[in-house]
Design an enzyme around this catalytic site. Structure first.
Site, PDB file in Angstrom:
ATOM      1  N   LYS A  88      42.986  69.353  26.758  1.00  0.00           N
ATOM      2  CA  LYS A  88      42.860  67.708  25.772  1.00  0.00           C
ATOM      3  C   LYS A  88      43.050  66.986  24.554  1.00  0.00           C
ATOM      4  O   LYS A  88      43.075  65.817  24.841  1.00  0.00           O
ATOM      5  CB  LYS A  88      40.834  68.266  25.627  1.00  0.00           C
ATOM      6  CG  LYS A  88      40.565  68.470  24.326  1.00  0.00           C
ATOM      7  CD  LYS A  88      39.335  68.775  24.150  1.00  0.00           C
ATOM      8  CE  LYS A  88      39.316  69.325  22.749  1.00  0.00           C
ATOM      9  NZ  LYS A  88      40.055  68.584  21.077  1.00  0.00           N
ATOM     10  N   THR A  89      43.784  67.711  24.438  1.00  0.00           N
ATOM     11  CA  THR A  89      44.551  67.040  23.496  1.00  0.00           C
ATOM     12  C   THR A  89      45.950  66.274  23.718  1.00  0.00           C
ATOM     13  O   THR A  89      46.234  65.590  23.290  1.00  0.00           O
ATOM     14  CB  THR A  89      45.528  68.395  22.038  1.00  0.00           C
ATOM     15  OG1 THR A  89      43.996  69.038  21.281  1.00  0.00           O
ATOM     16  CG2 THR A  89      45.994  67.647  21.042  1.00  0.00           C
ATOM     17  N   ASP A 119      37.514  62.371  19.222  1.00  0.00           N
ATOM     18  CA  ASP A 119      37.888  63.838  19.527  1.00  0.00           C
ATOM     19  C   ASP A 119      36.638  64.667  19.628  1.00  0.00           C
ATOM     20  O   ASP A 119      35.753  63.829  19.059  1.00  0.00           O
ATOM     21  CB  ASP A 119      39.011  64.675  18.890  1.00  0.00           C
ATOM     22  CG  ASP A 119      39.590  65.943  20.464  1.00  0.00           C
ATOM     23  OD1 ASP A 119      38.779  66.273  21.353  1.00  0.00           O
ATOM     24  OD2 ASP A 119      40.193  66.820  19.257  1.00  0.00           O
ATOM     25  N   GLU A 120      35.952  65.644  20.833  1.00  0.00           N
ATOM     26  CA  GLU A 120      35.139  66.464  20.225  1.00  0.00           C
ATOM     27  C   GLU A 120      33.829  65.663  20.119  1.00  0.00           C
ATOM     28  O   GLU A 120      32.647  66.251  19.058  1.00  0.00           O
ATOM     29  CB  GLU A 120      35.234  67.597  18.995  1.00  0.00           C
ATOM     30  CG  GLU A 120      36.359  68.030  18.902  1.00  0.00           C
ATOM     31  CD  GLU A 120      36.556  69.666  20.156  1.00  0.00           C
ATOM     32  OE1 GLU A 120      34.941  69.561  20.557  1.00  0.00           O
ATOM     33  OE2 GLU A 120      37.119  69.708  19.430  1.00  0.00           O
ATOM     34  N   GLN A 159      30.120  73.178  24.939  1.00  0.00           N
ATOM     35  CA  GLN A 159      30.937  73.736  23.532  1.00  0.00           C
ATOM     36  C   GLN A 159      30.451  73.195  22.557  1.00  0.00           C
ATOM     37  O   GLN A 159      31.003  73.158  21.376  1.00  0.00           O
ATOM     38  CB  GLN A 159      32.619  73.755  23.790  1.00  0.00           C
ATOM     39  CG  GLN A 159      33.228  74.546  24.694  1.00  0.00           C
ATOM     40  CD  GLN A 159      34.840  74.167  23.979  1.00  0.00           C
ATOM     41  OE1 GLN A 159      35.373  74.565  23.917  1.00  0.00           O
ATOM     42  NE2 GLN A 159      35.667  74.252  25.214  1.00  0.00           N
ATOM     43  N   ARG A 175      37.549  82.050  25.113  1.00  0.00           N
ATOM     44  CA  ARG A 175      39.098  82.410  23.904  1.00  0.00           C
ATOM     45  C   ARG A 175      39.886  82.783  24.462  1.00  0.00           C
ATOM     46  O   ARG A 175      41.009  83.025  24.322  1.00  0.00           O
ATOM     47  CB  ARG A 175      38.096  82.829  22.834  1.00  0.00           C
ATOM     48  CG  ARG A 175      37.362  82.010  21.788  1.00  0.00           C
ATOM     49  CD  ARG A 175      37.897  80.248  21.391  1.00  0.00           C
ATOM     50  NE  ARG A 175      37.505  79.766  23.025  1.00  0.00           N
ATOM     51  CZ  ARG A 175      37.620  78.431  23.449  1.00  0.00           C
ATOM     52  NH1 ARG A 175      38.811  77.769  22.642  1.00  0.00           N
ATOM     53  NH2 ARG A 175      36.537  77.400  23.747  1.00  0.00           N
TER      54      ARG A 175
END
Length: 721
Positions: free
Chosen positions: A18-19, A206-207, A237, A591
């Site tokens: 996503k970044t 973001d987020e 998340q 993760r």
């Protein structure tokens, strides 16, 4: 990605890059002339993410981004308030209070409002005020709300009013004000709102799943003119509901913006397909989520290993043994491995085992267990009981909890002790000879001395667990920590973990149990200090909340039991709480890049006592085709699933009846023996101690000073006995 005008919703699954998508979108908007840098506002949740994003965009464009606003919600709020806050009475030179400043201001506010800070601790009142500010309620609005009704609510409302006056008189804002006041500025001052609405042609967040109401309203106001709002996030998340985040903000985005374009990034570039299948098996049971399933071109992968252990000590040993194997036989490094857990208190068993086995580790986002303030406080009380001449322990806890014994009084006692050549505790009996000790402080010191004398007598006849309980009650330390806030609850959980450790000495007669306990704790602490840089390249120990955004080749998730994951607080909240815990498990699972281990115990110390533990419901979600159930040598022999009826009873019985559940190695070294070490040369054994992990020795070397070793790792040569 094409950059259409209008709202854009990007569901970016874990490990989907996503970044990269955000940075390329910003660069594309600028490159094709849709927006100049000053017309773009990019909001992230950490300053580190903002710096990384700016660096990437500059690299893509090969130029400067002068004028672009990029930062966290709080940093954007500060910029707006510094420029235009005077329009709502916020002076340009305001200071920002951190948590310690906020607590101090709350104490003054409670006193000004005539509120007893013993019945209403500042931390607890501050937690309620913070929640109100996140919902955009100032003191007046809070008093008129349902939360502000009733005796307790009305008292908090009075404290909130006094706290607002305190902040105004000091020209100060706390962190919650940076959002609340920014929203008020945009709502109440049309020229300011219209200026920034016109300026920011494109806004990217973001987020977005972690936004609270204040952040949601702030973004909505700024994007109201151009509607060019891009939000990126993953509802699966969303794990910060406990601090005000509302996952409904991202789930209702298309209702707020009916013309929004939805993009789903579901290709994962991080994990094997087995790991992704495990994550989906857990998260698919959440009813309120955007449907998506992650996939990768890395098909297959090692099966997920579900390891059943007897208790937290065996859990830590199992992890250490597996790490030894991965590093020694399969080419992984220590820094490839991470141990994840639900609460900070769980780190203690892993820290102990890794210290004793010489495995370097890095504790992320917290203080090492034995260095945590509350743990050191309780240990200081116990050390003072065992040795009243311990000046360090006396100074640490003489005014903890507060007894109106200030720093100047303590300094006066220390001066007296030096003059009389006695310990500070002994000097308290000679206060008539002291200078600079007020009568009220002298009475408090005498009361403290009497308390320690009484507890010292009890330490001679009470076993260690009972003694620790008595210390927590008689000193008031229990009520000092249990202030009703999440922070207090976390600190109290650490004390309970220490109490559980004390339970291992329940069969040792007093006062020997106290002495052995303190010696072993000191041994761990001394070993910890041998290599302070080792943790930088060691195994990562981290909570599930803190691990978000990170990735590791090998992941161990510990404590997958009912009451831990999902946590007991979440179970009390019903399906909403369980859904967030399910998302937390999903974050942990995703993760892992290559190997995933899920561990659960059948017996665990929780809340200061041992309890039978049931395997987490999330383990029952995993399909058998992707799961391996290895059994360590000596572990309980089980049949069927760890979630099957009777599994706990079967495991406890298997452990109880197996012969020699812990192999005891012979003690090889004794005090006075001369030994040789390849690195440090010749030395003498000062002490040898048998622990769960084996023999440990304290050696004074002829030229290298004192060192502490686990015998299994030291390779010592005996010179003389």
């Amino acid at each position: 990605m094409e950059a259409p005008d209008g709202p854009l919703l990007i569901f970016a699954g874990a490990g989907s890059g996503k970044t990269r998508v955000l940075t390329h979108r910003i660069a594309h908007l600028i490159a094709i002339g849709r927006a100049r840098p000053p017309e773009i506002l990019a909001v992230t949740f950490t300053n580190k993410a903002a710096r990384e994003m700016r660096t990437r965009v500059e690299a893509l464009l090969g130029g400067d981004l002068a004028g672009m606003w990029m930062g966290t919600f709080h940093s954007i709020g500060v910029r707006l308030l510094r420029r235009d806050g005077e329009a709502i009475g916020v002076e340009r030179g305001f200071v920002i209070y951190d948590e310690a400043d906020r607590v101090a201001a709350l104490k003054r506010s409670l006193a000004a409002a005539g509120i007893d800070d013993k019945r209403y601790p500042p931390q607890q009142v501050g937690h309620a005020i913070s929640a109100a500010k996140n919902e955009l309620l100032d003191a007046a609005a809070y008093a008129a709300s349902p939360d502000g009704s009733g005796f307790v609510g009305a008292t908090v409302a009075r404290a909130y009013t006094a706290y607002e006056r305190e902040l105004r008189s000091n020209n100060a804002l706390d962190f919650d004000d940076l959002l609340l006041r920014t929203v008020r500025l945009l709502e109440d001052v049309p020229p300011v709102r219209e200026h920034y609405q016109e300026r920011f042609r494109h806004i990217l967040v973001d987020e977005y799943q972690d936004t609270n109401r204040a952040q949601y309203v702030m973004v909505s106001l700024l994007a109201a003119r151009h509607h060019n709002l891009t939000v990126v996030g993953d509802d699966d998340q969303a794990v910060f509901g406990w601090r005000g985040a509302d996952v409904r903000n991202i789930l209702s985005f298309e209702r707020d913006y009916p013309d929004a374009l939805r993009v789903v990034l579901d290709q994962n570039y991080r994990s094997t397909q087995v790991v992704l299948d495990a994550a989906h098996a857990v998260i698919r049971h959440n009813s309120e989520r955007a449907e998506k399933r992650l996939w990768t071109d890395r098909s297959g992968g090692e099966q997920v290993r579900v390891i059943s252990v007897y208790d937290e000590q065996e859990e830590a040993l199992a992890v250490c043994a597996e790490i030894d194997s991965l590093v020694g036989r399969e080419g992984f490094s220590l820094s490839d491995c991470a141990v994840l857990y639900r609460t900070n208190a769980q780190s203690r068993a892993f820290e102990d085992s890794m210290l004793r086995r010489g495995i370097p580790y890095r504790l992320v986002g917290g203080v090492r267990f034995y260095e945590r303030r509350e743990v050191k406080d309780v240990l200081a009380y116990l050390r003072l009981l065992a040795n009243p001449r311990d000046a360090v322990s006396f100074t640490r806890i003489v005014n903890v909890p507060r007894r109106k014994i200030g720093d100047q009084t303590v300094a006066a006692v220390e001066r007296l002790a030096r003059r009389l050549q006695v310990s500070p505790f002994e000097a308290v009996a000679r206060l008539d000879d002291a200078e600079g000790v007020a009568s009220a402080a002298a009475r408090s010191l005498e009361t403290f001395r009497g308390l320690i004398d009484e507890l010292g007598a009890e330490s001679q006849r009470r076993r260690l667990p009972e003694l620790v309980e008595l210390v927590l009650e008689r000193t008031g330390y229990r009520s000092h920590l249990t202030d009703g806030t999440p922070e207090g609850e976390e600190r109290w959980a650490n004390v309970q973990e220490l109490l559980g450790l004390a339970g291992e000495y329940a069969e040792v007669d007093p006062p020997e149990g106290l002495q052995q306990f303190l010696e072993n704790v000191a041994l761990v602490a001394d070993t910890d200090a041998l290599d302070r840089d080792a943790g930088r390249t060691g195994v990562t120990l981290i909570t599930l909340h803190q691990v978000k955004g990170l990735e590791f080749p090998v992941v161990f998730i510990a404590g997958m039991e009912e009451g831990l994951l999902p946590h007991v607080r979440a179970l009390e909240q019903g399906e909403v709480g369980v859904a967030e815990e399910r998302r937390l498990a999903y974050v942990g699972i995703t993760r892992a890049q290559q190997r995933l281990y899920l561990l659960h115990a059948f017996r665990r110390h929780l809340f200061g006592a041992a309890h039978a533990a049931t395997a987490s419901r999330f383990l029952g979600d995993l399909p058998e085709g992707i799961v391996d159930h290895p059994r360590r040598a000596g572990a309980p022999e089980l049949t069927g699933s760890p979630r099957a009826p009777g599994a706990v009873r079967q495991a406890l019985h298997a452990h109880a009846v197996r012969p020699n559940p812990v192999e005891v190695a012979p003690q090889r070294f004794a005090e006075g023996m001369r030994v040789r070490h390849a690195r440090y040369g010749d030395g003498s054994i000062l002490k040898s101690t048998m622990t769960r992990a084996g023999e440990e020795v304290v050696i004074r070397f002829d030229t290298a000073g004192m060192k502490i070793f686990a015998v299994a790792d030291a390779r010592l040569e005996v010179l003389s006995r």
